[in-house]
Design a protein around this motif. Structure first.
Motif, PDB file in Angstrom:
ATOM      1  N   VAL A  98       0.844  -1.196   0.000  1.00  0.00           N
ATOM      2  CA  VAL A  98       0.000   0.000   0.000  1.00  0.00           C
ATOM      3  C   VAL A  98       0.879   1.247   0.000  1.00  0.00           C
ATOM      4  O   VAL A  98       1.720   1.425   0.875  1.00  0.00           O
ATOM      5  N   GLN A  99       0.678   2.117  -0.991  1.00  0.00           N
ATOM      6  CA  GLN A  99       1.434   3.363  -1.091  1.00  0.00           C
ATOM      7  C   GLN A  99       0.758   4.516  -0.355  1.00  0.00           C
ATOM      8  O   GLN A  99       1.417   5.405   0.152  1.00  0.00           O
ATOM      9  N   LEU A 100      -0.566   4.513  -0.371  1.00  0.00           N
ATOM     10  CA  LEU A 100      -1.351   5.633   0.175  1.00  0.00           C
ATOM     11  C   LEU A 100      -2.652   5.097   0.737  1.00  0.00           C
ATOM     12  O   LEU A 100      -3.297   4.254   0.118  1.00  0.00           O
ATOM     13  N   VAL A 101      -3.029   5.603   1.904  1.00  0.00           N
ATOM     14  CA  VAL A 101      -4.326   5.307   2.508  1.00  0.00           C
ATOM     15  C   VAL A 101      -5.071   6.623   2.675  1.00  0.00           C
ATOM     16  O   VAL A 101      -4.484   7.631   3.085  1.00  0.00           O
ATOM     17  N   VAL A 102      -6.366   6.614   2.347  1.00  0.00           N
ATOM     18  CA  VAL A 102      -7.210   7.802   2.493  1.00  0.00           C
ATOM     19  C   VAL A 102      -8.413   7.444   3.353  1.00  0.00           C
ATOM     20  O   VAL A 102      -9.118   6.475   3.071  1.00  0.00           O
ATOM     21  N   GLU A 103      -8.639   8.232   4.394  1.00  0.00           N
ATOM     22  CA  GLU A 103      -9.838   8.113   5.218  1.00  0.00           C
ATOM     23  C   GLU A 103     -10.608   9.420   5.127  1.00  0.00           C
ATOM     24  O   GLU A 103     -10.017  10.491   5.283  1.00  0.00           O
ATOM     25  N   VAL A 104     -11.906   9.322   4.844  1.00  0.00           N
ATOM     26  CA  VAL A 104     -12.788  10.488   4.832  1.00  0.00           C
ATOM     27  C   VAL A 104     -13.542  10.465   6.158  1.00  0.00           C
ATOM     28  O   VAL A 104     -14.294   9.532   6.447  1.00  0.00           O
ATOM     29  N   VAL A 105     -13.320  11.477   6.962  1.00  0.00           N
ATOM     30  CA  VAL A 105     -13.843  11.521   8.321  1.00  0.00           C
ATOM     31  C   VAL A 105     -15.350  11.746   8.317  1.00  0.00           C
ATOM     32  O   VAL A 105     -15.872  12.608   7.609  1.00  0.00           O
ATOM     33  N   SER A 106     -16.037  10.948   9.112  1.00  0.00           N
ATOM     34  CA  SER A 106     -17.458  11.156   9.379  1.00  0.00           C
ATOM     35  C   SER A 106     -17.607  11.217  10.897  1.00  0.00           C
ATOM     36  O   SER A 106     -16.687  10.816  11.621  1.00  0.00           O
ATOM     37  N   PRO A 107     -18.725  11.707  11.413  1.00  0.00           N
ATOM     38  CA  PRO A 107     -18.857  11.795  12.874  1.00  0.00           C
ATOM     39  C   PRO A 107     -18.629  10.449  13.565  1.00  0.00           C
ATOM     40  O   PRO A 107     -18.000  10.374  14.612  1.00  0.00           O
ATOM     41  N   GLU A 108     -19.087   9.376  12.946  1.00  0.00           N
ATOM     42  CA  GLU A 108     -18.973   8.040  13.530  1.00  0.00           C
ATOM     43  C   GLU A 108     -17.529   7.545  13.542  1.00  0.00           C
ATOM     44  O   GLU A 108     -17.127   6.808  14.423  1.00  0.00           O
ATOM     45  N   ALA A 164     -14.663   9.598  13.327  1.00  0.00           N
ATOM     46  CA  ALA A 164     -13.694  10.676  13.564  1.00  0.00           C
ATOM     47  C   ALA A 164     -12.549  10.264  14.488  1.00  0.00           C
ATOM     48  O   ALA A 164     -11.381  10.475  14.154  1.00  0.00           O
ATOM     49  N   HIS A 165     -12.847   9.683  15.628  1.00  0.00           N
ATOM     50  CA  HIS A 165     -11.780   9.304  16.556  1.00  0.00           C
ATOM     51  C   HIS A 165     -10.857   8.268  15.924  1.00  0.00           C
ATOM     52  O   HIS A 165      -9.626   8.392  15.995  1.00  0.00           O
ATOM     53  N   ARG A 166     -11.433   7.235  15.318  1.00  0.00           N
ATOM     54  CA  ARG A 166     -10.601   6.197  14.697  1.00  0.00           C
ATOM     55  C   ARG A 166      -9.735   6.772  13.582  1.00  0.00           C
ATOM     56  O   ARG A 166      -8.552   6.457  13.475  1.00  0.00           O
TER      57      ARG A 166
END
Length: 193
Positions: free
Chosen positions: A107-117, A119-121
């Motif tokens: 894996v070269q890049l990981v993308v997470e799109v934050v949602s309220p549920e 957010a902490h993770r």
């Protein structure tokens, strides 16, 4: 309160292991494993979140070099007890129709799109776990007034932790893990339009 279905009971006293996810056909889509615990998406994704992930995937697919792919809906087997599912990843592994996960070194890049549920993770737990697994690039995407803002992180080899590599609004331009330029303002329509 009703009893838990049998499939939700860990198969051993120490909890779940990464390989167990491949044997849970009853589990909801997007089930993750974090520190041996199953994590379910508990609320429906918003249109904004879904649209942004789709458009980011398309943008990255158009820019990845030969030998790399942008993927979504795939987990990363970080170790025996952690198998998160990022919103999007870029991998160097060739297409395999039977693949259910990627190894961190692929894996070269990981993308997470934050949602309220999530957010902490996304902001703390996954930030630390992806870095500890050696994934070199991590983007955490936030929503501000309907527009995406990308917090880019790059792995600092000596510390094994992520260092901030920039906060991007409107235009995201990065030289690594490959040359990337994305017009963030075009990914989702403005709420005021």
């Amino acid at each position: 309160m009703s009893a838990l279905p049998d499939w939700m009971r860990p198969p051993r006293p120490e909890g779940w292991f990464a390989d167990d996810l491949d044997h849970l056909p009853e589990a909801p889509r997007h089930t993750e494993l974090i520190d041996g615990a199953l994590v379910f998406m508990t609320v429906p994704q918003t249109w904004w979140h879904s649209r942004l992930v789709t458009m980011l995937t398309v943008s990255l697919m158009e820019q990845v070099p030969d030998g790399s792919q942008a993927e979504r809906d795939m987990t990363i087997r970080l170790d025996a007890r952690n198998r998160p599912e990022p919103d999007l990843l870029v991998t160097t592994k060739p297409f395999d129709p039977d693949r259910t996960w990627y190894a961190p070194e692929d894996v070269q890049l990981v993308v997470e799109v934050v949602s309220p549920e999530s957010a902490h993770r996304d902001r703390t737990v996954k930030l630390r776990k992806y870095a500890e697994a050696g994934i070199r690039h991590y983007w955490c995407v936030e929503e501000q007034d309907g527009a995406p803002i990308v917090h880019a992180h790059e792995l600092d080899e000596p510390t094994g932790a992520y260092a901030p590599a920039g906060i991007f609004r409107q235009i995201l331009e990065r030289p690594v893990p490959f040359k990337i330029k994305i017009d963030l303002s075009r990914l989702v329509p403005n709420r005021n339009s």
